[in-house]
Design a protein around this motif. Structure first.
Motif, PDB file in Angstrom:
ATOM      1  N   PHE A 309       0.605  -1.173  -0.045  1.00 51.38           N
ATOM      2  CA  PHE A 309       0.144  -0.061  -0.039  1.00 51.38           C
ATOM      3  C   PHE A 309       1.022   1.219  -0.096  1.00 51.38           C
ATOM      4  CE2 PHE A 309      -2.553  -3.207   2.106  1.00 51.38           C
ATOM      5  CZ  PHE A 309      -3.830  -3.302   1.226  1.00 51.38           C
ATOM      6  N   GLN A 310       2.308   1.109   0.110  1.00 52.28           N
ATOM      7  CA  GLN A 310       3.062   2.305  -0.024  1.00 52.28           C
ATOM      8  C   GLN A 310       3.365   2.638  -1.483  1.00 52.28           C
ATOM      9  OE1 GLN A 310       3.597   3.678   3.037  1.00 52.28           O
ATOM     10  NE2 GLN A 310       2.605   1.973   3.944  1.00 52.28           N
ATOM     11  N   ASP A 311       2.849   1.731  -2.255  1.00 50.96           N
ATOM     12  CA  ASP A 311       3.194   2.072  -3.596  1.00 50.96           C
ATOM     13  C   ASP A 311       2.391   3.295  -4.091  1.00 50.96           C
ATOM     14  OD1 ASP A 311       2.875   1.866  -6.859  1.00 50.96           O
ATOM     15  OD2 ASP A 311       4.212   0.146  -6.207  1.00 50.96           O
ATOM     16  N   ALA A 312       3.103   4.105  -5.055  1.00 51.59           N
ATOM     17  CA  ALA A 312       2.456   5.295  -5.538  1.00 51.59           C
ATOM     18  C   ALA A 312       1.100   4.955  -6.271  1.00 51.59           C
ATOM     19  CB  ALA A 312       3.452   6.022  -6.400  1.00 51.59           C
ATOM     20  N   LEU A 313       1.052   4.049  -6.762  1.00 49.20           N
ATOM     21  CA  LEU A 313      -0.372   3.403  -7.502  1.00 49.20           C
ATOM     22  C   LEU A 313      -1.600   3.553  -6.588  1.00 49.20           C
ATOM     23  CD1 LEU A 313       1.046   0.215  -9.194  1.00 49.20           C
ATOM     24  CD2 LEU A 313       0.174   2.213 -10.244  1.00 49.20           C
ATOM     25  N   PHE A 314      -1.170   3.655  -5.278  1.00 49.22           N
ATOM     26  CA  PHE A 314      -2.504   3.851  -4.495  1.00 49.22           C
ATOM     27  C   PHE A 314      -2.736   5.385  -4.059  1.00 49.22           C
ATOM     28  CE2 PHE A 314      -1.567  -0.470  -3.803  1.00 49.22           C
ATOM     29  CZ  PHE A 314      -2.511  -1.076  -3.651  1.00 49.22           C
ATOM     30  N   ASP A 315      -2.045   6.265  -4.668  1.00 49.37           N
ATOM     31  CA  ASP A 315      -2.188   7.412  -4.346  1.00 49.37           C
ATOM     32  C   ASP A 315      -3.574   8.146  -4.736  1.00 49.37           C
ATOM     33  OD1 ASP A 315       0.198   7.458  -3.112  1.00 49.37           O
ATOM     34  OD2 ASP A 315       1.505   8.705  -4.714  1.00 49.37           O
ATOM     35  N   LYS A 316      -4.112   7.551  -5.877  1.00 43.94           N
ATOM     36  CA  LYS A 316      -5.303   7.848  -6.329  1.00 43.94           C
ATOM     37  C   LYS A 316      -6.657   7.702  -5.528  1.00 43.94           C
ATOM     38  CE  LYS A 316      -4.875   5.498 -10.071  1.00 43.94           C
ATOM     39  NZ  LYS A 316      -5.024   4.707 -11.535  1.00 43.94           N
ATOM     40  N   ILE A 317      -6.256   6.779  -4.456  1.00 44.62           N
ATOM     41  CA  ILE A 317      -7.407   6.415  -3.687  1.00 44.62           C
ATOM     42  C   ILE A 317      -7.082   6.672  -2.163  1.00 44.62           C
ATOM     43  CG2 ILE A 317      -8.908   5.023  -5.264  1.00 44.62           C
ATOM     44  CD1 ILE A 317      -6.616   3.546  -2.926  1.00 44.62           C
ATOM     45  N   ARG A 318      -5.513   7.056  -2.080  1.00 44.70           N
ATOM     46  CA  ARG A 318      -5.172   6.981  -0.533  1.00 44.70           C
ATOM     47  C   ARG A 318      -5.960   7.847   0.288  1.00 44.70           C
ATOM     48  NH1 ARG A 318      -0.670   4.663   0.522  1.00 44.70           N
ATOM     49  NH2 ARG A 318       0.266   4.871  -1.622  1.00 44.70           N
ATOM     50  N   ASN A 319      -6.550   8.836  -0.028  1.00 42.46           N
ATOM     51  CA  ASN A 319      -7.028   9.712   0.942  1.00 42.46           C
ATOM     52  C   ASN A 319      -8.549   9.727   1.067  1.00 42.46           C
ATOM     53  OD1 ASN A 319      -4.859  11.020   2.073  1.00 42.46           O
ATOM     54  ND2 ASN A 319      -4.687  12.000   0.293  1.00 42.46           N
ATOM     55  N   SER A 320      -9.150   8.607   0.130  1.00 42.28           N
ATOM     56  CA  SER A 320     -10.375   8.196   0.018  1.00 42.28           C
ATOM     57  C   SER A 320     -11.140   7.833   1.526  1.00 42.28           C
ATOM     58  CB  SER A 320     -11.039   7.514  -1.281  1.00 42.28           C
ATOM     59  OG  SER A 320     -10.448   6.314  -0.742  1.00 42.28           O
ATOM     60  N   ASP A 321     -12.522   8.199   1.779  1.00 44.03           N
ATOM     61  CA  ASP A 321     -12.917   7.617   2.988  1.00 44.03           C
ATOM     62  C   ASP A 321     -13.003   6.037   3.082  1.00 44.03           C
ATOM     63  OD1 ASP A 321     -13.371  10.117   4.046  1.00 44.03           O
ATOM     64  OD2 ASP A 321     -15.557  10.232   3.376  1.00 44.03           O
ATOM     65  N   ARG A 322     -13.367   5.573   1.655  1.00 44.08           N
ATOM     66  CA  ARG A 322     -13.426   4.187   1.847  1.00 44.08           C
ATOM     67  C   ARG A 322     -11.979   3.339   1.855  1.00 44.08           C
ATOM     68  NH1 ARG A 322     -16.885   0.709  -2.915  1.00 44.08           N
ATOM     69  NH2 ARG A 322     -16.897  -1.118  -1.742  1.00 44.08           N
ATOM     70  N   PHE A 323     -11.290   3.955   1.192  1.00 43.26           N
ATOM     71  CA  PHE A 323      -9.779   3.190   1.301  1.00 43.26           C
ATOM     72  C   PHE A 323      -9.565   3.473   2.783  1.00 43.26           C
ATOM     73  CE2 PHE A 323      -5.209   3.242   1.235  1.00 43.26           C
ATOM     74  CZ  PHE A 323      -5.037   2.018   0.853  1.00 43.26           C
ATOM     75  N   LEU A 324      -9.494   4.729   3.216  1.00 46.18           N
ATOM     76  CA  LEU A 324      -9.019   4.869   4.996  1.00 46.18           C
ATOM     77  C   LEU A 324      -9.461   4.021   5.726  1.00 46.18           C
ATOM     78  CD1 LEU A 324      -8.633   8.860   4.638  1.00 46.18           C
ATOM     79  CD2 LEU A 324      -6.847   7.317   4.952  1.00 46.18           C
ATOM     80  N   LYS A 325     -10.921   3.866   5.475  1.00 47.61           N
ATOM     81  CA  LYS A 325     -11.602   2.970   6.433  1.00 47.61           C
ATOM     82  C   LYS A 325     -11.119   1.668   6.434  1.00 47.61           C
ATOM     83  CE  LYS A 325     -16.469   1.271   7.596  1.00 47.61           C
ATOM     84  NZ  LYS A 325     -17.779   0.917   7.084  1.00 47.61           N
ATOM     85  N   PHE A 326     -10.895   1.062   5.153  1.00 49.16           N
ATOM     86  CA  PHE A 326     -10.147  -0.384   5.035  1.00 49.16           C
ATOM     87  C   PHE A 326      -8.852  -0.350   5.574  1.00 49.16           C
ATOM     88  CE2 PHE A 326      -6.929  -2.339   2.288  1.00 49.16           C
ATOM     89  CZ  PHE A 326      -7.081  -3.560   2.531  1.00 49.16           C
TER      90      PHE A 326
END
Length: 332
Positions: A309-326
């Protein structure tokens, strides 16, 4: 793994050490006959019959620890760790300063995943100055238990001690590499996996683990060489297909990556990390619902490494509520 051949030899050695004392001559003859017959059954692999004879000997002389060692050697061969624990506990009741009994009981607790008891008994055997033949594996056994309980620094210390006494055991280096992966010491992980490989050139696991270390170091060319070697050694190695897929993602071949991660899941559907790689492909393809479904699968099965999850590929959803909850659920 922990010198089981030597443990069997212990049984043979103990036969010579068993001495009957403080009984009438007729009982002594019966006792020695049971031991002799049990040893013959043991030598021929008739373990149930051997155990029956040793039990008869114990009825005559219940405090002779040699017979309990003989029984323990059989139970070890049968992977019957509960009975090893019972017999070594009896030895400790008779002789509380017996480091080998603590060592064997610790090994059995380790196999039963009773890690706290394994740590305690390995520590007892070490503190009692167990024989140098067993000391490296006592440290490595305790290190394995520390690793299982996520006490990584103590695990590192124990494996370093084991290696200082025996630098020819590839598993010590392999496990050191794995611990460094856990604490994000990726360069050190490469170093220890490389040493393990030098000792075991046919270890597909070590090549694959070093490939993963290179992935985390973003050295994808070296990672590719290692993962292909791992698959050459074991074409059904699911985790190698996972790493192969991850490398192909980084090299931009998404179609090949999807093929290989699906191959990994086909071989082993019970590894949560595989679904993270599949979710990563979904993310690249902007298939968000599938992305979250695969993350949920990963979480339900169990995630081994969160480094993905440290990969830059996750930057596009990193701050979304759904991803942060997960993501928060991984830590709480």
């Amino acid at each position: 793994m922990y010198i089981l051949i030597i443990l069997v030899l212990i049984g043979v050695f103990v036969i010579g050490a068993v001495i009957f004392k403080n009984s009438s001559y007729s009982k002594e003859e019966q006792y020695n006959a049971f031991i002799k017959q049990g040893n013959e059954f043991l030598s021929s692999g008739e373990y149930d019959k051997a155990l029956a004879e040793f039990d008869k000997a114990i009825e005559i002389e219940p405090t002779d620890i040699g017979t309990y060692y003989l029984k323990s050697s059989i139970h070890l061969k049968l992977n019957d760790f509960n009975n090893v624990i019972l017999n070594t506990t009896k030895i400790i009741e008779i002789d509380e300063f017996n480091p080998l009994a603590y060592y064997l009981r610790a090994y059995s607790y380790l196999q039963n995943k009773d890690f706290d008891k394994a740590i305690k008994d390995f520590s007892e055997s070490i503190n009692m100055n167990i024989s140098v033949d067993y000391l490296p594996s006592a440290y490595s056994g305790r290190g394995e238990a520390y690793l299982a309980t996520k006490n990584f620094m103590k695990a590192l210390d124990d494996y370093k001690k084991a290696i200082s006494m025996n630098d020819k055991e590839y598993l010590y280096f392999k496990n050191m590499g794995f611990i460094y992966l856990k604490v994000r010491g990726y360069g050190e992980a490469v170093e220890y996996f490389s040493k393990a490989i030098s000792l075991r050139l046919d270890s597909s696991e070590c090549f694959n683990d070093r490939a993963f270390s290179y992935i985390l170091l973003k050295d994808y060319e070296k990672a590719l060489v290692d993962v292909l070697k791992a698959l050459e050694l074991n074409e059904s190695f699911a985790a190698a297909y996972k790493n192969y897929a991850y490398i192909q993602i980084k090299l931009g071949d998404i179609k090949a990556a999807e093929k290989n991660i699906k191959k990994a899941i086909e071989l082993d559907s019970k590894n949560g990390d595989f679904y993270i790689i599949l979710a990563t492909i979904d993310l690249i393809k902007y298939e968000y619902e599938s992305f979250y479904n695969n993350l949920e699968l990963a979480e339900n099965i169990g995630i081994n490494f969160i480094d993905y999850f440290q990969d830059a590929l996750f930057d596009k959803i990193r701050n979304s509520d759904r991803f942060l909850k997960f993501y928060r659920k991984l830590f709480f």
